[in-house]
Design a protein around this motif. Structure first.
Motif, PDB file in Angstrom:
ATOM      1  N   TYR A  56       5.479  -9.154  10.091  1.00 30.65           N
ATOM      2  CA  TYR A  56       6.782  -8.666  10.533  1.00 30.65           C
ATOM      3  C   TYR A  56       6.622  -7.367  11.319  1.00 30.65           C
ATOM      4  O   TYR A  56       5.753  -6.542  11.016  1.00 30.65           O
ATOM      5  N   VAL A  57       7.513  -7.197  12.317  1.00 33.11           N
ATOM      6  CA  VAL A  57       7.688  -5.906  12.979  1.00 33.11           C
ATOM      7  C   VAL A  57       9.087  -5.416  12.620  1.00 33.11           C
ATOM      8  O   VAL A  57      10.077  -6.132  12.813  1.00 33.11           O
ATOM      9  N   VAL A  58       9.158  -4.205  12.066  1.00 29.08           N
ATOM     10  CA  VAL A  58      10.422  -3.662  11.582  1.00 29.08           C
ATOM     11  C   VAL A  58      10.674  -2.309  12.246  1.00 29.08           C
ATOM     12  O   VAL A  58       9.821  -1.416  12.180  1.00 29.08           O
ATOM     13  N   LYS A  59      11.821  -2.178  12.883  1.00 27.23           N
ATOM     14  CA  LYS A  59      12.209  -0.883  13.454  1.00 27.23           C
ATOM     15  C   LYS A  59      12.826  -0.031  12.364  1.00 27.23           C
ATOM     16  O   LYS A  59      13.599  -0.524  11.529  1.00 27.23           O
ATOM     17  N   ILE A  60      12.482   1.256  12.346  1.00 22.69           N
ATOM     18  CA  ILE A  60      13.029   2.171  11.348  1.00 22.69           C
ATOM     19  C   ILE A  60      13.796   3.282  12.042  1.00 22.69           C
ATOM     20  O   ILE A  60      13.324   3.877  13.016  1.00 22.69           O
ATOM     21  N   GLU A  68      13.746  -7.439   1.770  1.00 18.94           N
ATOM     22  CA  GLU A  68      13.057  -8.467   1.003  1.00 18.94           C
ATOM     23  C   GLU A  68      12.607  -9.578   1.944  1.00 18.94           C
ATOM     24  O   GLU A  68      13.390 -10.031   2.792  1.00 18.94           O
ATOM     25  N   PHE A  69      11.356 -10.007   1.788  1.00 18.48           N
ATOM     26  CA  PHE A  69      10.774 -10.962   2.727  1.00 18.48           C
ATOM     27  C   PHE A  69      10.876 -12.376   2.179  1.00 18.48           C
ATOM     28  O   PHE A  69       9.943 -12.910   1.586  1.00 18.48           O
ATOM     29  N   LYS A  70      12.035 -12.981   2.404  1.00 21.89           N
ATOM     30  CA  LYS A  70      12.275 -14.354   1.992  1.00 21.89           C
ATOM     31  C   LYS A  70      12.230 -15.264   3.216  1.00 21.89           C
ATOM     32  O   LYS A  70      12.780 -14.932   4.265  1.00 21.89           O
ATOM     33  N   THR A  71      11.573 -16.407   3.047  1.00 18.94           N
ATOM     34  CA  THR A  71      11.512 -17.400   4.111  1.00 18.94           C
ATOM     35  C   THR A  71      12.046 -18.726   3.577  1.00 18.94           C
ATOM     36  O   THR A  71      12.452 -18.817   2.420  1.00 18.94           O
ATOM     37  N   GLU A  72      12.010 -19.735   4.417  1.00 21.35           N
ATOM     38  CA  GLU A  72      12.512 -21.047   3.996  1.00 21.35           C
ATOM     39  C   GLU A  72      11.728 -21.606   2.811  1.00 21.35           C
ATOM     40  O   GLU A  72      12.251 -22.352   1.998  1.00 21.35           O
ATOM     41  N   THR A  73      10.465 -21.217   2.708  1.00 24.81           N
ATOM     42  CA  THR A  73       9.620 -21.764   1.643  1.00 24.81           C
ATOM     43  C   THR A  73       9.579 -20.881   0.403  1.00 24.81           C
ATOM     44  O   THR A  73       9.007 -21.264  -0.609  1.00 24.81           O
ATOM     45  N   GLY A  74      10.152 -19.689   0.471  1.00 25.12           N
ATOM     46  CA  GLY A  74      10.149 -18.820  -0.699  1.00 25.12           C
ATOM     47  C   GLY A  74       9.859 -17.374  -0.343  1.00 25.12           C
ATOM     48  O   GLY A  74       9.991 -16.952   0.807  1.00 25.12           O
ATOM     49  N   LEU A  75       9.431 -16.602  -1.327  1.00 25.01           N
ATOM     50  CA  LEU A  75       9.164 -15.180  -1.158  1.00 25.01           C
ATOM     51  C   LEU A  75       7.784 -14.958  -0.542  1.00 25.01           C
ATOM     52  O   LEU A  75       6.810 -15.598  -0.931  1.00 25.01           O
ATOM     53  N   SER A  76       7.699 -14.054   0.441  1.00 25.50           N
ATOM     54  CA  SER A  76       6.410 -13.643   0.990  1.00 25.50           C
ATOM     55  C   SER A  76       6.055 -12.266   0.439  1.00 25.50           C
ATOM     56  O   SER A  76       6.933 -11.434   0.187  1.00 25.50           O
ATOM     57  N   PHE A  77       4.761 -12.010   0.284  1.00 25.57           N
ATOM     58  CA  PHE A  77       4.278 -10.841  -0.439  1.00 25.57           C
ATOM     59  C   PHE A  77       3.771  -9.768   0.528  1.00 25.57           C
ATOM     60  O   PHE A  77       2.784  -9.967   1.230  1.00 25.57           O
ATOM     61  N   ALA A  78       4.461  -8.635   0.545  1.00 25.57           N
ATOM     62  CA  ALA A  78       4.154  -7.563   1.496  1.00 25.57           C
ATOM     63  C   ALA A  78       2.902  -6.797   1.069  1.00 25.57           C
ATOM     64  O   ALA A  78       2.879  -6.194   0.002  1.00 25.57           O
ATOM     65  N   HIS A  79       1.867  -6.807   1.929  1.00 21.96           N
ATOM     66  CA  HIS A  79       0.594  -6.202   1.541  1.00 21.96           C
ATOM     67  C   HIS A  79       0.315  -4.856   2.208  1.00 21.96           C
ATOM     68  O   HIS A  79      -0.656  -4.181   1.871  1.00 21.96           O
ATOM     69  N   GLN A  80       1.122  -4.443   3.151  1.00 22.30           N
ATOM     70  CA  GLN A  80       0.904  -3.158   3.815  1.00 22.30           C
ATOM     71  C   GLN A  80       2.183  -2.773   4.549  1.00 22.30           C
ATOM     72  O   GLN A  80       3.017  -3.630   4.875  1.00 22.30           O
ATOM     73  N   CYS A  81       2.360  -1.469   4.802  1.00 19.45           N
ATOM     74  CA  CYS A  81       3.442  -0.983   5.667  1.00 19.45           C
ATOM     75  C   CYS A  81       2.817   0.052   6.595  1.00 19.45           C
ATOM     76  O   CYS A  81       2.637   1.198   6.227  1.00 19.45           O
ATOM     77  N   TYR A  82       2.487  -0.367   7.798  1.00 21.51           N
ATOM     78  CA  TYR A  82       1.644   0.403   8.715  1.00 21.51           C
ATOM     79  C   TYR A  82       2.460   0.772   9.955  1.00 21.51           C
ATOM     80  O   TYR A  82       2.992  -0.098  10.647  1.00 21.51           O
ATOM     81  N   PHE A  83       2.548   2.067  10.261  1.00 20.58           N
ATOM     82  CA  PHE A  83       3.314   2.532  11.414  1.00 20.58           C
ATOM     83  C   PHE A  83       2.574   2.303  12.730  1.00 20.58           C
ATOM     84  O   PHE A  83       1.348   2.428  12.796  1.00 20.58           O
ATOM     85  N   ASP A  84       3.362   2.043  13.788  1.00 21.05           N
ATOM     86  CA  ASP A  84       2.798   2.131  15.137  1.00 21.05           C
ATOM     87  C   ASP A  84       2.654   3.605  15.490  1.00 21.05           C
ATOM     88  O   ASP A  84       3.024   4.494  14.709  1.00 21.05           O
ATOM     89  N   LYS A  85       2.100   3.898  16.647  1.00 19.45           N
ATOM     90  CA  LYS A  85       1.797   5.298  16.986  1.00 19.45           C
ATOM     91  C   LYS A  85       3.044   6.134  17.238  1.00 19.45           C
ATOM     92  O   LYS A  85       3.012   7.358  17.107  1.00 19.45           O
ATOM     93  N   THR A  86       4.167   5.511  17.604  1.00 22.75           N
ATOM     94  CA  THR A  86       5.406   6.269  17.796  1.00 22.75           C
ATOM     95  C   THR A  86       6.118   6.526  16.476  1.00 22.75           C
ATOM     96  O   THR A  86       7.029   7.342  16.405  1.00 22.75           O
ATOM     97  N   LYS A  87       5.736   5.808  15.454  1.00 20.54           N
ATOM     98  CA  LYS A  87       6.396   5.812  14.137  1.00 20.54           C
ATOM     99  C   LYS A  87       7.844   5.345  14.227  1.00 20.54           C
ATOM    100  O   LYS A  87       8.678   5.656  13.362  1.00 20.54           O
ATOM    101  N   ASN A  88       8.149   4.558  15.259  1.00 19.22           N
ATOM    102  CA  ASN A  88       9.453   3.920  15.363  1.00 19.22           C
ATOM    103  C   ASN A  88       9.441   2.517  14.752  1.00 19.22           C
ATOM    104  O   ASN A  88      10.505   1.955  14.490  1.00 19.22           O
ATOM    105  N   TYR A  89       8.237   1.960  14.574  1.00 19.42           N
ATOM    106  CA  TYR A  89       8.099   0.614  14.046  1.00 19.42           C
ATOM    107  C   TYR A  89       7.106   0.595  12.885  1.00 19.42           C
ATOM    108  O   TYR A  89       6.171   1.401  12.836  1.00 19.42           O
TER     109      TYR A  89
END
Length: 336
Positions: free
Chosen positions: A165-169, A128-149
């Motif tokens: 955000y950059v998220v490792k999976i 969940e993407f919560k920041t100091e100011t509130g909830l941020s709205f996730a508009h895409q989930c796009y893989f890098d070319k290795t599909k590790n991120y």
């Protein structure tokens, strides 16, 4: 045989005319509608399984995703799954082909959902993407070319922060490795990354500009380099930037502008920086989605019920034909 699957908007709230996922057969460049699969409302983004046997869609404005089996030219609904987060807007499949990755916009959540072919099993992890100011709205989930991120552009919408955000999976589990806080009210929307995994381009919906980053795949870190407008200097009207793609030769970056209803073309330099090249009419209203198939670019004009096909040649776009399709917002091609 070449098939095209077109997702759409279906509800009155979206001023829509669509009824489900439309299947077209393409022969010698001509499109023929051969199937309409009735679905839950707003099958607005979709992904094909690498085995070419299944398709998965999100349903905008509600909380569900669905699976479909591909049998030749037929597309058969199999099941739906409630993720809990409102308005899923993007879906993809992880490297191990064991998890569906879904971004829910109003939910402000990234999901990892375990699945096996058409069977959606359970939610493995969520972020969940919560920041100091509130909830941020996730508009895409796009893989890098290795599909590790996974890259997740998030919008503030006066309730949270705009950022990327950059998220490792790892086996369906998430870990944040970096965060770039964007300008207030810029509203990051979609992105694309170069084939060498080094240059990332983020289009900002309300800011109407593209941000160029260098990406460090070893550490999952971003280095922001420049911003460049999606609009000409002499355009003073309103606009909302939408989609972004790289040309097949990666010499040109292309973005779409809704309301202004033009594509913006940039020259891509060797160091990844950009310079304005041209503006091309979309021949319709609200170009929400754009995609390449081989050397053709397809622009989906949601409010004009059209798909415009262009040939990409010599770093330019040449209009080829118009395909009629109600409220189109996503397009996938499948060779069978």
């Amino acid at each position: 045989m070449l098939l095209a699957y077109v997702g759409c908007r279906t509800t009155k709230e979206r001023n829509a005319r669509g009824e489900g996922i439309t299947t077209f057969e393409i022969k010698d460049g001509k499109w023929e509608e051969i199937n309409l699969t009735k679905t839950l409302e707003n099958p607005s983004y979709q992904v094909l399984h690498p085995n070419k046997k299944f398709l998965y869609s999100v349903h905008g404005d509600i909380t569900k995703i669905s699976s479909y089996e591909i049998n030749g030219s037929d597309l058969e609904f199999k099941e739906s799954f409630d993720i809990g987060g409102k308005n899923p807007v993007f879906i993809d499949i992880d490297k191990g082909e064991k998890h569906l990755i879904v971004a829910a916009l109003q939910g402000g959540v990234l999901y990892s959902i375990e699945f096996q072919n058409e069977k959606i099993i359970e939610i493995k992890d969520k972020l969940e993407f919560k920041t100091e100011t509130g909830l941020s709205f996730a508009h895409q989930c796009y893989f890098d070319k290795t599909k590790n991120y996974i890259f997740i552009p998030c919008q503030g919408r006066d309730r949270g922060d705009s950022g990327l955000y950059v998220v490792k999976i790892n086996d369906g589990n998430f870990e944040i490795t970096d965060y770039f806080k964007a300008r207030k009210h810029s509203e990051p929307r979609h992105l694309v990354i170069s084939s060498d995994n080094k240059h990332l381009y983020l289009i900002n919906e309300w800011g109407n500009y593209v941000t160029f980053f260098e990406f460090d795949e070893e550490n999952g870190r971003l280095n922001p380099r420049e911003n460049i407008s999606t609009l000409p200097n002499d355009y003073t009207g309103h606009s909302q930037a939408s989609a972004i793609v790289l040309s097949p030769d990666e010499k040109v970056l292309i973005g779409s502008n809704r309301i202004f209803n033009h594509l913006v073309l940039y020259d891509v330099h060797a160091d990844g920086t950009l310079s304005e090249r041209d503006y091309v009419k979309t021949f319709g209203e609200t170009p929400r989605f754009i995609t390449f198939y081989k050397n053709n670019l397809y622009v989906l004009n949601e409010d004009s019920d059209t798909i415009i096909e262009y040939e990409y040649k010599d770093k330019s776009l040449i209009k080829k034909q118009t395909i009629e399709s109600p409220s189109p917002v996503c397009l996938n091609f499948l060779e069978v």
